[in-house]
Design a protein around this motif. Structure first.
Motif, PDB file in Angstrom:
ATOM      1  N   THR A  40       0.847  -1.220   0.000  1.00  0.00           N
ATOM      2  CA  THR A  40       0.000   0.000   0.000  1.00  0.00           C
ATOM      3  C   THR A  40       0.877   1.264   0.000  1.00  0.00           C
ATOM      4  O   THR A  40       0.427   2.343   0.364  1.00  0.00           O
ATOM      5  N   ASP A  41       2.149   1.088  -0.371  1.00  0.00           N
ATOM      6  CA  ASP A  41       3.081   2.229  -0.489  1.00  0.00           C
ATOM      7  C   ASP A  41       3.149   3.095   0.771  1.00  0.00           C
ATOM      8  O   ASP A  41       3.094   4.332   0.699  1.00  0.00           O
ATOM      9  N   LYS A  42       3.216   2.455   1.911  1.00  0.00           N
ATOM     10  CA  LYS A  42       3.377   3.223   3.159  1.00  0.00           C
ATOM     11  C   LYS A  42       4.795   2.972   3.693  1.00  0.00           C
ATOM     12  O   LYS A  42       5.316   1.871   3.582  1.00  0.00           O
ATOM     13  N   ARG A  43       5.372   3.991   4.355  1.00  0.00           N
ATOM     14  CA  ARG A  43       6.710   3.796   4.937  1.00  0.00           C
ATOM     15  C   ARG A  43       6.635   3.483   6.425  1.00  0.00           C
ATOM     16  O   ARG A  43       7.605   3.008   7.007  1.00  0.00           O
ATOM     17  N   LEU A  44       5.453   3.770   7.019  1.00  0.00           N
ATOM     18  CA  LEU A  44       5.339   3.581   8.463  1.00  0.00           C
ATOM     19  C   LEU A  44       4.003   2.936   8.831  1.00  0.00           C
ATOM     20  O   LEU A  44       2.969   3.275   8.228  1.00  0.00           O
ATOM     21  N   GLY A  45       4.030   2.029   9.812  1.00  0.00           N
ATOM     22  CA  GLY A  45       2.781   1.518  10.401  1.00  0.00           C
ATOM     23  C   GLY A  45       2.787   1.919  11.874  1.00  0.00           C
ATOM     24  O   GLY A  45       3.808   1.762  12.549  1.00  0.00           O
ATOM     25  N   ILE A  46       1.653   2.477  12.331  1.00  0.00           N
ATOM     26  CA  ILE A  46       1.549   2.786  13.766  1.00  0.00           C
ATOM     27  C   ILE A  46       0.674   1.693  14.357  1.00  0.00           C
ATOM     28  O   ILE A  46      -0.507   1.574  14.002  1.00  0.00           O
ATOM     29  N   VAL A  47       1.262   0.857  15.203  1.00  0.00           N
ATOM     30  CA  VAL A  47       0.587  -0.360  15.669  1.00  0.00           C
ATOM     31  C   VAL A  47      -0.249  -0.064  16.921  1.00  0.00           C
ATOM     32  O   VAL A  47       0.266   0.463  17.902  1.00  0.00           O
ATOM     33  N   ASN A  48      -1.557  -0.402  16.832  1.00  0.00           N
ATOM     34  CA  ASN A  48      -2.462  -0.098  17.955  1.00  0.00           C
ATOM     35  C   ASN A  48      -2.988  -1.348  18.659  1.00  0.00           C
ATOM     36  O   ASN A  48      -3.722  -1.258  19.635  1.00  0.00           O
ATOM     37  N   ALA A  49      -2.601  -2.548  18.141  1.00  0.00           N
ATOM     38  CA  ALA A  49      -2.995  -3.792  18.835  1.00  0.00           C
ATOM     39  C   ALA A  49      -2.116  -4.929  18.326  1.00  0.00           C
ATOM     40  O   ALA A  49      -1.651  -4.896  17.171  1.00  0.00           O
ATOM     41  N   ILE A  50      -1.867  -5.910  19.200  1.00  0.00           N
ATOM     42  CA  ILE A  50      -1.014  -7.054  18.824  1.00  0.00           C
ATOM     43  C   ILE A  50      -1.808  -8.341  19.039  1.00  0.00           C
ATOM     44  O   ILE A  50      -2.455  -8.510  20.091  1.00  0.00           O
TER      45      ILE A  50
ATOM     46  N   MET B 243       3.794   0.630  19.067  1.00  0.00           N
ATOM     47  CA  MET B 243       4.878   0.169  18.193  1.00  0.00           C
ATOM     48  C   MET B 243       4.858   0.931  16.889  1.00  0.00           C
ATOM     49  O   MET B 243       3.819   1.430  16.456  1.00  0.00           O
ATOM     50  N   VAL B 244       6.027   0.953  16.248  1.00  0.00           N
ATOM     51  CA  VAL B 244       6.177   1.512  14.900  1.00  0.00           C
ATOM     52  C   VAL B 244       6.652   0.390  13.992  1.00  0.00           C
ATOM     53  O   VAL B 244       7.621  -0.304  14.319  1.00  0.00           O
ATOM     54  N   PHE B 245       5.942   0.178  12.889  1.00  0.00           N
ATOM     55  CA  PHE B 245       6.384  -0.808  11.896  1.00  0.00           C
ATOM     56  C   PHE B 245       7.037  -0.089  10.724  1.00  0.00           C
ATOM     57  O   PHE B 245       6.582   0.989  10.311  1.00  0.00           O
ATOM     58  N   VAL B 246       8.058  -0.727  10.175  1.00  0.00           N
ATOM     59  CA  VAL B 246       8.627  -0.292   8.893  1.00  0.00           C
ATOM     60  C   VAL B 246       8.531  -1.478   7.932  1.00  0.00           C
ATOM     61  O   VAL B 246       8.478  -2.637   8.371  1.00  0.00           O
ATOM     62  N   PRO B 247       8.480  -1.204   6.629  1.00  0.00           N
ATOM     63  CA  PRO B 247       8.268  -2.291   5.668  1.00  0.00           C
ATOM     64  C   PRO B 247       9.436  -3.267   5.640  1.00  0.00           C
ATOM     65  O   PRO B 247      10.562  -2.913   5.970  1.00  0.00           O
ATOM     66  N   CYS B 248       9.141  -4.532   5.276  1.00  0.00           N
ATOM     67  CA  CYS B 248      10.237  -5.437   4.914  1.00  0.00           C
ATOM     68  C   CYS B 248       9.858  -6.026   3.565  1.00  0.00           C
ATOM     69  O   CYS B 248       8.680  -6.209   3.274  1.00  0.00           O
TER      70      CYS B 248
END
Ligand code: HGY
Ligand code: MN
Ligand code: MN
Length: 421
Positions: free
Chosen positions: A209-219, A380-385
């Motif tokens: 989805t062409d995003k550089r960052l994910g802001i994680v709100n639940a695991i 948490m902050v996600f970055v793409p892999c």
């Protein structure tokens, strides 16, 4: 850019992050050449901790390891409030360069930037022991010990090393730690006013989805368990099909049933059989025993726990139908973990200010953040892999995304420490 948020020199941070990652992918830091392989109480893991300690000492951080080996480094005396950053630097046995390690490196970069920019934020870096379970088959072990979500009996007896079958306790003592004081590990998080962990996404939502960052709100929560089917080992050539108690066939039925149950549960519920052992594991012997692992996860608590319950019942019935028995033994479980709205909000605000595309999302993978989120406001902050590949030496990620993540973490922490969010 909104007023107040900082723009860092992202290229310089990306360069430092890349250097850290590439160094820690070197031969001194892995037990294998085919993949990154490092876990508790091995020389390669010790070298990795020492690398981080060297970098943190250069920033004037004081450091210690908790009674079983989680690394803690702070720029304030113990007792003073600090904001927590970190992840884990052990790896999957078939690991890549980025899972966990990129989170500790990004946390280190936040500590560097704090120093260079003279922000004087109160920080504590944590690198949790044994997140992957590669040493003792127990995921999130270091952070579960901090959260006191284990028993002394498990540490003394139950948790055994995959390599030599000796207890966690014995290995911890041999490595110079003091497992008898394991309950004191809870103090690692006493002073934390908040916690942020950066991690690679380990799926491909951000990339696709062409995003550089994910802001994680639940695991997602999970159940880890093992099923052992008890049949009878017979001669593979002489035993007619109707006379067999082939444990492997029950295991095969269970794998397909697990897939059906997880798909039926929906809402992102997943089920995996990742480990399988047929005994005696010989080409010309009907397997008398089949032992296989269950990894069942989801953000819908009833959904994934229902799958665990149903597959255990199915295994029993499937075995009995063929004149055999099956045992289900749970290894461990953690509930689905909602993260802190204020910390999530501060991260979203900082991501907005960065001018880069981001999305709020859940994590399907487990993380040490789950172990402390009920006591420390966390996110948490996600970055793409690349292509979502992880738990594989093919894992690939971009240090420039981690540099952006460090900028976002730094700005969120500034807001949260100032009490503005
Ligand atoms: O499997 C997990 O969720 C984590 O990567 N250990
Ligand atoms: Mn990880
Ligand atoms: Mn992992």
């Amino acid at each position: 850019m909104t007023t107040g948020s900082l723009n860092i020199d992202r290229a310089r941070s990306a360069g430092r992050i890349e250097h850290d990652i590439e160094t820690l992918a070197g031969p001194d830091y892995t037990r294998s050449e085919e993949a990154i392989r490092r876990y508790a109480y091995t020389p390669e893991y010790r070298n990795t901790l020492d690398y981080f300690i060297g970098e943190l000492e250069a920033l004037g951080f004081e450091h210690y390891e908790d009674p079983v080996g989680t690394l803690v480094a702070r720029n304030r005396p113990r007792g003073e409030k600090v904001f927590g950053v970190g992840s884990h630097c052990d790896s999957n046995r078939n690991g890549g360069k980025y899972d966990g390690t990129m989170g500790v490196v990004a946390a280190l970069e936040v500590c560097r930037l704090n120093e260079e920019l003279g922000l004087d934020l109160p920080l504590q870096l944590v690198s949790f022991l044994e997140e992957e379970g590669s040493g003792f088959g127990q995921m999130l072990l270091g952070s579960r010990i901090i959260a006191q979500r284990v028993t002394e009996e498990e540490l003394r007896e139950g948790f055994r090393a995959i390599d030599d079958g000796r207890s966690f306790w014995e290995h911890a003592e041999e490595a110079g730690y003091d497992p008898g004081r394991w309950q004191e590990a809870v103090h690692t998080i006493d002073d934390l006013i908040g916690w942020i962990e950066l991690h690679i996404e380990q799926a491909r939502v951000l990339q696709d989805t062409d995003k550089r960052l994910g802001i994680v709100n639940a695991i997602a929560g999970y159940v880890h368990a093992d099923i052992t089917v008890h049949g009878r080992s017979d001669h593979a050539g002489a035993t007619p099909m109707g006379f067999r108690q082939d444990a492997g066939l029950v295991a095969a039925e269970c794998m397909l049933e697990l897939e059906r149950l997880a798909r039926e549960a929906g809402r992102g519920t997943v089920g995996t059989v990742g480990e399988m052992e047929l005994r005696p594991n010989l080409i010309n012997a009907v397997p008398g025993e089949a032992q296989f692992s269950l990894d069942i996860r989801g953000v819908d608590e009833e959904g994934f726990r229902g799958v665990a319950r149903d597959i255990a019942a199915f295994a029993k019935e499937a075995a009995e139908r063929r004149g055999m028995t099956a045992d289900y033994v749970q290894r461990q479980t953690l509930s689905a973990t909602p993260l802190d709205e204020r910390v999530v909000g501060a991260l979203e605000k900082a991501a907005e200010a960065s001018g880069e595309a981001y999305v709020a999302m859940h994590s399907g993978a487990a993380h040490d953040t789950m172990s402390i989120a009920d006591r420390v406001p966390s996110a948490m902050v996600f970055v793409p892999c690349k292509d979502g590949i992880s738990h594989s030496p093919e894992e690939d990620a971009d240090p420039a995304d981690a540099a952006l993540g460090a900028e976002v973490m730094l700005n969120a922490i500034r807001e949260l420490v100032a009490g503005k969010s």
